[in-house]
Structures are given as C-alpha cells and as structure tokens.
Enzyme design. Structure first.
Site, PDB file in Angstrom:
ATOM      1  CG  ASP A  14      -0.352  -0.118   2.528  1.00  0.00           C
ATOM      2  OD1 ASP A  14       0.883  -0.282   2.608  1.00  0.00           O
ATOM      3  OD2 ASP A  14      -1.083  -0.041   3.544  1.00  0.00           O
ATOM      4  CD  GLU A  68       7.911  -0.767   7.900  1.00  0.00           C
ATOM      5  OE1 GLU A  68       6.933  -1.430   7.507  1.00  0.00           O
ATOM      6  OE2 GLU A  68       8.181   0.372   7.463  1.00  0.00           O
ATOM      7  CD  GLU A  85       0.372  -1.779   8.106  1.00  0.00           C
ATOM      8  OE1 GLU A  85      -0.017  -1.017   9.027  1.00  0.00           O
ATOM      9  OE2 GLU A  85       0.915  -1.373   7.068  1.00  0.00           O
TER      10      GLU A  85
HETATM   11  O1  KIV Z   1       3.662  -1.194   1.709  1.00  0.00           O
HETATM   12  C1  KIV Z   1       4.841  -1.561   1.784  1.00  0.00           C
HETATM   13  O2  KIV Z   1       5.682  -1.263   0.929  1.00  0.00           O
HETATM   14  C2  KIV Z   1       5.221  -2.384   2.923  1.00  0.00           C
HETATM   15  C3  KIV Z   1       6.683  -2.650   3.121  1.00  0.00           C
HETATM   16  C4  KIV Z   1       7.331  -1.427   3.609  1.00  0.00           C
HETATM   17  C5  KIV Z   1       6.922  -3.802   4.007  1.00  0.00           C
HETATM   18  O3  KIV Z   1       4.398  -2.804   3.669  1.00  0.00           O
END
Ligand code: KIV
Length: 264
Positions: A44, A182, A115
């Site tokens: 996203d 992360e 998430e």
């Molecule tokens: O949206 C994204 O690019 C992510 C990465 C940073 C893991 O979730």
C-alpha cells in the site's frame, strides 16, 4: 501456479534468504521477475511512492486491486503478495474475507498481507482456513502512523520487545506463512527469527531475518535521497538517469537533432 508458492517460501527458512521488493505495475514486475526475485509485494506504499499521497492511509481496495492485477500480469515465477489497505480488514472479519478474496480473484495475488499483532490472529486463522495465505506485518506498521505519531523504531524496551515476540508467535500459530518485521532492533529480529518456524522478512530490522523487503523507489534511486530511510541501500540512481535522458530528449527536440530525417 507460480514457482514461488508459500510452501516453497517456508522451506527457505534456515536454508536460503528470501529477497522481496515492492512493485506497483506490470513493467517493473516483469523486470524484477527476470532478475530472479522470489517475492513481489504490491505494497500500500503505492500511496506515497506512486500516487502522490503523504502516507498509505488514503489507499483504497479498488486501487490495490488495480495495481495488484497489473503486477500479476507482469509476473511468471515470483510470489505476489498484495497489501490489504487501511480499513479493508479492521471493520469486521466478514468484510476482511471478502476484501482479501478480491485481491486473489480480481488482482491475481498469491497471498495477502495485513498489519497488526496478536489482535489479528483470529482473522489470520479465518483467512487461512478459507484458503487465503497471509503474510503478517508487525513492528512499525505504517497504517498506524497517526496513532504512533511517526515512523520510529519499535520494540526497543523490554515490554515492547516482549509484546512483539508474543505477537509473532500468535500470528505464526494462527497460520501466517511469513511475518514482515519493520523497524525493530537487530537483536530482537534475530530472537523472533529463531523462535518461530516461519520466515521473517525484515525491513530496517537488520541482517538476521530470513529475508529482506525494500521499496523499489528507494533502492533504485527514484525517490530523492533526503526522504530515503537510513537502512536502505541504493543499488542504482534511476532517478538521475531518467532526468538526464529526458533532458537530452528535450534538448534534441528543441534543436531539431531528433528526429533525424527518414530515408525515402
Ligand atoms: O507497503 C509496503 O511497501 C510495505 C513494506 C514497507 C513492508 O508494507
């Protein structure tokens, strides 16, 4: 069926590190697939890297389906993970199943990513029980940027570190096939990696994870260096190359060098 299934990716743990990169369209997905990448994440992060938003919060399901379908059309071997955007899985689990299903059915994704920690474990189990593979994402979870008040490190103190460890274990037990860590300290990422039996994919989490993920605009030098996180390695300066190429084109059109006269 893609070459890099969740079964094959899980078998990489302790054997071979997994490289993952984001992509948002078919053209780059095709190039990354040709480069031998195992996993492409339709993040996203399309919101801030492609669509000009400040963060990932304005990204919708329709946008994710659109970009995921484009990426899927460009890929032959790599496993495509599609991010579930903000509010596509938080409202209720029925809606979450339907939205995850759209990313698979209409987007051609091989799995989805969402998430959150232990509070998402029941949803992860339900998605997995319904045939939708799930990659979890803990630590800095950008959809909570307003609640966190920024993009700092997570898991520095003992309490936070214990919570992240418990989250990782709950998500692995719920059936997630991998977990993105992360912005967590290297030592904590190493500990989580050692204590769960599914691959950890780090971003700003040090060298001890089972794999790494980075945003394509960061590692290719498309984003300006000032906005790029310190843990990123810039493998190319495509942004500079584009500006040089396009200004050469502008100059040649202006002075009449391009196009050359065609042979009669
Ligand atoms: O949206 C994204 O690019 C992510 C990465 C940073 C893991 O979730």
């Amino acid at each position: 069926m893609k070459n890099w299934t969740t079964t094959k990716l899980k078998k990489c743990k302790g054997v071979e590190k997994i490289a993952c990169i984001t992509a948002y369209d078919a053209a780059f997905a095709r190039l990354f697939d040709a480069a031998g990448i195992k996993v492409i994440l339709v993040g996203d992060s399309v919101g801030n890297n492609v669509l000009g938003f400040e963060n990932t919060l304005p990204v919708t399901m329709d946008m994710m389906v659109h970009h995921t379908a484009a990426v899927s059309r460009g890929v032959r071997d790599a496993h495509v993970i599609a991010d579930m955007p903000f509010l596509s899985y938080q409202v209720n689990d029925d809606e979450a199943v339907r939205n995850a299903g759209r990313l698979i059915q209409q987007g051609g994704a091989d799995s989805v990513k969402l998430e959150g920690g232990a509070e998402r474990a029941a949803l992860v189990k339900r998605l997995v029980d319904n045939g939708i593979p799930v990659c979890a994402h803990i630590g800095l979870t950008p959809q909570s940027v307003l609640a966190f008040g920024g993009y700092g490190m997570h898991g520095k103190g003992k309490e936070e570190a214990d919570k992240l460890m418990a989250d990782a274990k709950a998500l692995a037990a719920a059936g997630a096939f991998a977990i993105v860590l992360e912005c967590v300290p290297d030592a904590l990422a190493a500990k989580i990696t050692n204590e769960i039996d599914i691959p950890t994919i780090g971003i700003g989490a040090g060298p001890y994870c089972d794999g790494q993920v980075l945003v394509m605009h960061d590692i290719l030098g498309i984003n300006p260096p000032e906005g790029t996180p310190s843990f990123v390695k810039r493998y190319a300066e495509i942004g500079e190359a584009v500006v040089a190429a396009v200004s050469a084109y502008v100059g040649e059109v202006k002075d009449g060098t391009f196009p050359a006269e065609r042979r009669k």
